[in-house]
Scaffold this active site. Sequence first.
Site, PDB file in Angstrom:
ATOM      1  CE  LYS A 105      -3.831  -2.445   1.922  1.00  0.00           C
ATOM      2  NZ  LYS A 105      -4.993  -2.443   2.757  1.00  0.00           N
ATOM      3  CB  SER A 130      -8.017  -0.765  11.425  1.00  0.00           C
ATOM      4  OG  SER A 130      -8.002  -1.753  10.424  1.00  0.00           O
TER       5      SER A 130
END
Length: 181
Positions: A105, A130
């Site tokens: 990511k 999260s």
Amino acid sequence: MALDLARDGWLLLQNEINDLGEILERSFAAGVKVALNVAPVDGREQDYSLSGLGMLIVNEIEAAAERLHGRAHRTPLISCKAISDLANRDLLIKAESFQKAGAFKFRGATNAVMQLDEASARNGVVTHSSGNHAQALALAAQRQGIPANVVMPSNAKAIKKKAVESYGGMITLCEPTLQAR
């Protein structure tokens, strides 16, 4: 390599399985969603979908790779005989756990942050996550010198919160429900 950009909003790359490493390098560098159309041993074609942002053309993939050059790790491709045997073909696994912030990511977050215009960048970036995306965006923002605001569920793991904070991310906690997001 033949490109078919029309099908289902995916960038389809038809290629020999031997070129999988190059395809993965280019697509993961840009965070692009790619479907590999390869012929299995039994002769039926299947699509193998990889995560990412959507249909991009090769020029955009190469531009993203150039933006990320020297900013993201070139993570290794590794093989596993047991998995290749199960798939009845040679498979390579992209070891993205070795990427900065511990996940692929980081590539997409960095690519996105680097494309912000100056006025938008001054306002910073915001996300709800999260964990991995929160860390990746906070690090990408820190490296560009812009603020990162991260909304995290109150039950997010302490180590994830600490990582976001260590990358300069400003955390706002919310209830751990879909509606609170």
